[in-house]
Design a protein around this motif. Structure first.
Motif, PDB file in Angstrom:
ATOM      1  N   GLU B 197       0.873  -1.322   0.078  1.00 33.48           N
ATOM      2  CA  GLU B 197       0.112   0.091  -0.153  1.00 33.48           C
ATOM      3  C   GLU B 197       0.863   1.267   0.116  1.00 33.48           C
ATOM      4  O   GLU B 197       0.451   2.187  -0.893  1.00 33.48           O
ATOM      5  N   ASP B 201       3.294   1.860  -6.940  1.00 32.67           N
ATOM      6  CA  ASP B 201       2.486   2.680  -7.827  1.00 32.67           C
ATOM      7  C   ASP B 201       1.330   1.726  -8.312  1.00 32.67           C
ATOM      8  O   ASP B 201       0.067   2.559  -8.703  1.00 32.67           O
ATOM      9  N   ARG B 202       1.557   0.516  -8.631  1.00 37.97           N
ATOM     10  CA  ARG B 202       0.640  -0.345  -9.267  1.00 37.97           C
ATOM     11  C   ARG B 202       0.536  -1.571  -8.357  1.00 37.97           C
ATOM     12  O   ARG B 202       1.626  -1.796  -7.883  1.00 37.97           O
ATOM     13  N   THR B 216      -3.653   0.914 -10.758  1.00 33.31           N
ATOM     14  CA  THR B 216      -3.007   2.024  -9.691  1.00 33.31           C
ATOM     15  C   THR B 216      -3.715   1.817  -8.593  1.00 33.31           C
ATOM     16  O   THR B 216      -5.020   1.274  -8.541  1.00 33.31           O
ATOM     17  N   GLU B 218      -5.061   3.992  -6.893  1.00 33.75           N
ATOM     18  CA  GLU B 218      -6.546   4.901  -6.928  1.00 33.75           C
ATOM     19  C   GLU B 218      -7.560   4.254  -8.001  1.00 33.75           C
ATOM     20  O   GLU B 218      -8.693   4.242  -7.547  1.00 33.75           O
ATOM     21  N   GLU B 219      -6.888   3.618  -8.980  1.00 34.96           N
ATOM     22  CA  GLU B 219      -7.946   2.722  -9.580  1.00 34.96           C
ATOM     23  C   GLU B 219      -8.624   1.592  -8.834  1.00 34.96           C
ATOM     24  O   GLU B 219      -9.902   1.468  -9.127  1.00 34.96           O
ATOM     25  N   ARG B 221      -9.101   1.776  -5.829  1.00 33.72           N
ATOM     26  CA  ARG B 221     -10.377   2.286  -4.991  1.00 33.72           C
ATOM     27  C   ARG B 221     -11.549   2.522  -5.418  1.00 33.72           C
ATOM     28  O   ARG B 221     -12.550   2.577  -4.853  1.00 33.72           O
ATOM     29  N   GLU B 222     -11.203   3.353  -6.590  1.00 30.85           N
ATOM     30  CA  GLU B 222     -12.486   3.841  -7.653  1.00 30.85           C
ATOM     31  C   GLU B 222     -13.228   2.482  -7.939  1.00 30.85           C
ATOM     32  O   GLU B 222     -14.518   2.460  -7.935  1.00 30.85           O
ATOM     33  N   ASN B 227     -13.513   3.193   0.439  1.00 28.08           N
ATOM     34  CA  ASN B 227     -12.171   3.826   1.080  1.00 28.08           C
ATOM     35  C   ASN B 227     -11.503   2.929   1.975  1.00 28.08           C
ATOM     36  O   ASN B 227     -10.663   3.443   2.563  1.00 28.08           O
TER      37      ASN B 227
END
Lengths: 557, 241
Positions: B197, B201-202, B216, B218-219, B221-222, B227
């Protein structure tokens, strides 16, 4: 007892002598079966030869009622062989094997571990016996038209015979190891311990031979032989004294005397096992606890060290040096691969220690060697020796197996398989060369060898050494034994080494035989050897760089 | 850059260890490779490094195919295997120089690197001893040093943090970041999710040889509209399989 059985069972599961177990990726079992057949076929002539020799010997010796001599020879030579190689075996399996580390924390008595390891060692020795003692017992049985009891006694004796020599080998090893374990630099002392034990073994053998040969002079021996009635068997003494009971048991298998002798033999074996276990209970852990401790200096490296280690080397050289370092530093490899090729000169020296008179006889040999025929035979013989010495060191024939599960390292390093094979061959060849040369130099101390002959010998040996190494690694590439839990299994309990010895000796033997039988001159001998083995070496090299490389590629653990 | 296209591998023809895996690991980033025990992480890494042969599919490292052009491909990467018990009878110094010889590192350069690495991994006093005298963590360090000595453009590490003390672990992580920032490829497997974590980066998550997610953080979590921590997502992903 229960724990002993469990322990033995586990150890036997890892026995895997022929490497038949298929690998993760489902290796072809046909190969394993093929290998076993091949090995059996290779040994068959030898087994049959020894068996028929025993039968012929029986007919001859029966005339003077000394047929028991055949059994005496069988038991004596087997005992000696087991004792001698037992030292190496015991050292490796009792002390250097990896399972020790996982056994020590378990609630086991030293004697239980020893008993289990001893049992596995016994099983291993049966294989040695099967080649030599087995055919003698059967050959003798057939020739003497022996009854069922003979075979029953024979089987029991066959099974119990390794006890005495192995107990001796274990006792020597335990004493030496108990002592060397006190040292700081364990590896080096263990190697020194191995050498000491080996010299002890050779020394004891020489001493015993000398003792028996001096107590029975030629005249007495003749008288003894003339007595008939298998009187010879009665004089067996020395460290393998119990063999006398074995022989007498077989000679008298049909009468009570036979049974009594068998019982005596078994009793002695049992006594020795008990002695061994109680001795081991006290001594074994002294040698084995802390066996894996490595010497540690923990001192910051100096600039000069950085300089010395840090010289850039070409890849092939770096790889070959790495191979040699591992051979010299791993006690099991050192004892089995390096030391064995250096003990051959001892066998030359030994007769002279035992019988100093033999020196005189050698002068005649020196004169013979300067002649045409003598030098041709010497060249052929020296060539044979070079092949034999190289194949017995087993370095090339176990080069892949020794990598074990770490073979994966060979796979990700950016070094071509051809280079890796070459480096492994070179390490085997260099030890083979050292072994051959030390043997020749020792021989030349006792026999005057003309300088030109010496040079020719060196030239032909290179061809022989290369041949044996090429053949060895090719065999190992075909049947690598990568799953092992102690290093001993990679080198000694590896049939690739034996197979290579057989192949090498066979292939080298045919031209040598031809040379001697057809009375080749020195130059014809040279030409034949260089030509035949030059072509063979070239051929094998080509096979290694094509098929060998592909085999290496396919190896997966 | 490491590229895997439709890679398959099965053991004994039955157990599928890697199942039609397609993955592109870019340079300049740290890519984490996650999955439960026995998911096929180590097998995948072994296939990439040429230790195992794939049944089918293609693997290229910086454009060099591991099957067709093995030596060139192997020169691209440095590999830290999951078990550092190797070359035990060599001294640390000998091992580092052996690796330097294999990868043609010039004498001057390697001495410089040995000094630097020995200092940052606190191994100065151990290098003249045999590797078998090292603890597990020290063995791990020497293998990592053996990789760093030839300064590869692709790093492949199988569970590299196992057995490392906090300081060495920190040093290694910093090094991974520096390498990635310098445009190199860093690919490592782990089951320590916190490390992944913070460091990656990925991430690529596999289970039973199949790629479950690749992207990534972010991807991720999206994608999962959560969250929650990586742990939560990871458990959800691998358990629903």
């Amino acid at each position: 007892m229960n724990r002993y059985m469990v322990l033995t069972g586990v150890m036997l599961k890892n026995f895997n002598l022929l490497n038949l177990r298929p690998g993760k990726s489902g290796k072809n079992p046909i190969r394993g079966i093929l290998l076993s057949l091949l090995i059996f076929a290779a040994f068959l002539p030898m087994i049959l030869g020894i068996g028929s020799l025993a039968m012929v010997g029986y007919e001859v010796l029966f005339e003077i009622r000394q047929e028991g001599l055949i059994l005496v020879t069988g038991f004596s030579i087997s005992s000696l062989t087991i004792f001698f190689f037992g030292i190496f075996y015991v050292m490796s399996v009792f002390y250097f094997s990896k399972d020790i580390e996982s056994l020590l924390p378990l609630p086991l008595k030293p004697s239980e571990i020893l008993a289990a390891k001893f049992t596995v060692a016994m099983l291993y020795e049966y294989l040695t016996e099967a080649i030599f003692l087995g055919p003698i017992l059967i050959g003798y049985g057939i020739a003497s038209k022996a009854g069922l009891l003979y075979y029953l006694y024979g089987t029991l004796l066959f099974l119990a015979l390794p006890v005495l020599p192995l107990v001796y080998a274990s006792a020597i090893s335990m004493l030496v190891m108990g002592f060397t374990n006190l040292a700081k630099n364990k590896d080096r002392f263990r190697i020194a311990g191995g050498i000491t034990a080996m010299f002890l073994a050779v020394g004891i053998n020489a001493f015993v031979t000398k003792l028996t040969s001096s107590t029975t002079s030629a005249l007495e021996l003749q008288k003894l032989l003339e007595q008939g009635n298998n009187s010879y068997a009665e004089i067996i003494s020395g460290i393998f004294f119990s063999n006398r009971f074995a022989v007498l048991a077989l000679l008298n298998s049909e009468v009570l005397k036979g049974f009594v002798n068998l019982a005596l033999f078994m009793l002695i074996c049992m006594l020795f096992v008990i002695l061994f276990l109680s001795f081991g209970e006290g001594v074994y852990y002294k040698g084995v606890v802390g066996i894996s401790e490595a010497s540690v200096k923990r001192k910051k490296f100096s600039e000069t060290e950085l300089e010395r280690y840090g010289r850039q080397k070409p890849v092939l050289r770096a790889y070959t040096i790495k191979e040699l370092k591992l051979l010299f530093r791993t006690p099991v490899y050192f004892m089995n691969c390096v030391l064995t090729s250096l003990i051959f000169p001892l066998f030359i020296i030994l007769p002279f220690i035992v019988q100093p008179d033999a020196m005189k006889e050698l002068q005649g040999l020196s004169i013979y060697l300067s002649g045409e025929r003598g030098s041709a035979i010497a060249l052929a013989a020296a060539f044979g020796i070079s092949v034999f010495v190289t194949s017995t060191n087993g370095i090339a024939a176990s080069a892949i197996s020794r990598e074990g599960t770490n073979i994966f390292v060979c796979k990700y390093l950016p070094v071509s398989y051809k280079t890796q094979i070459t480096a492994k061959v070179l390490s085997g060849m260099s030890i083979g060369m050292v072994g051959t040369l030390s043997m020749l130099l020792t021989a030349s101390v006792f026999i005057t060898v003309p300088a030109y002959l010496m040079r020719l010998i060196v030239v032909v040996s290179i061809f022989g050494i290369a041949f044996s190494s090429f053949a060895g690694i090719l065999i190992d590439l075909n049947f690598p034994k990568l799953i092992w839990d102690n290093e001993q299994k990679a080198v000694k309990q590896n049939f690739n080494v034996v197979l290579n010895m057989l192949v090498s000796v066979l292939v080298a033997g045919i031209p040598i035989f031809t040379i001697i039988a057809l009375h080749f001159t020195l130059w014809m001998t040279l030409l034949t050897l260089v030509l035949v083995f030059g072509i063979l070496d070239l051929l094998l090299y080509n096979i290694l760089s094509t098929i060998g490389v592909r085999l290496f590629e396919r190896i997966e653990v | 850059m490491i590229e895997l296209i439709n890679v398959n591998k099965s053991y004994s023809g039955i157990v599928k260890a890697v199942d039609d895996l397609t993955l592109t690991i870019p340079e300049g980033q740290i890519t984490g490779f996650l999955g439960p025990n026995g998911a096929g992480k180590t097998t995948t890494i072994k296939i990439i490094t040429g230790v195992l042969n794939a049944d089918s599919g293609s693997i290229t490292i910086n454009g060099k195919n591991i099957r067709e052009n093995p030596l060139e491909a192997k020169r691209q990467f440095g590999y830290v295997p999951d078990n550092p018990d190797m070359f035990l009878r060599l001294k640390g110094m000998e091992y580092l120089n052996f690796m330097a010889d294999i990868y043609n590192v010039p004498a001057e350069l390697r001495r410089e690197r040995i000094k630097g690495l020995a200092e940052s991994f606190e191994m100065e006093a151990a290098l003249t001893d045999q590797i078998q005298s090292y603890s597990h963590g020290m063995r791990q360090k020497i293998v990592i040093m053996g990789v760093l000595i030839h300064d590869p453009s692709v790093w492949i590490l199988d569970e590299p943090m196992t057995g490392l003390d906090p300081k060495s672990s920190f040093t290694l992580k910093e090094m991974m970041k520096t390498q990635a920032a310098a445009g190199k490829t860093v690919f490592f497997s782990t089951h320590v999710l916190e490390v992944a974590e913070k460091l990656c980066d990925r991430v690529a998550i596999i289970n039973k040889g199949k790629l479950l997610f690749y992207g990534t953080m972010e991807e991720m979590r999206e994608n999962f509209r959560s969250n929650g921590s990586l742990e939560k997502i990871f458990l959800e992903l691998t358990e629903n399989e």
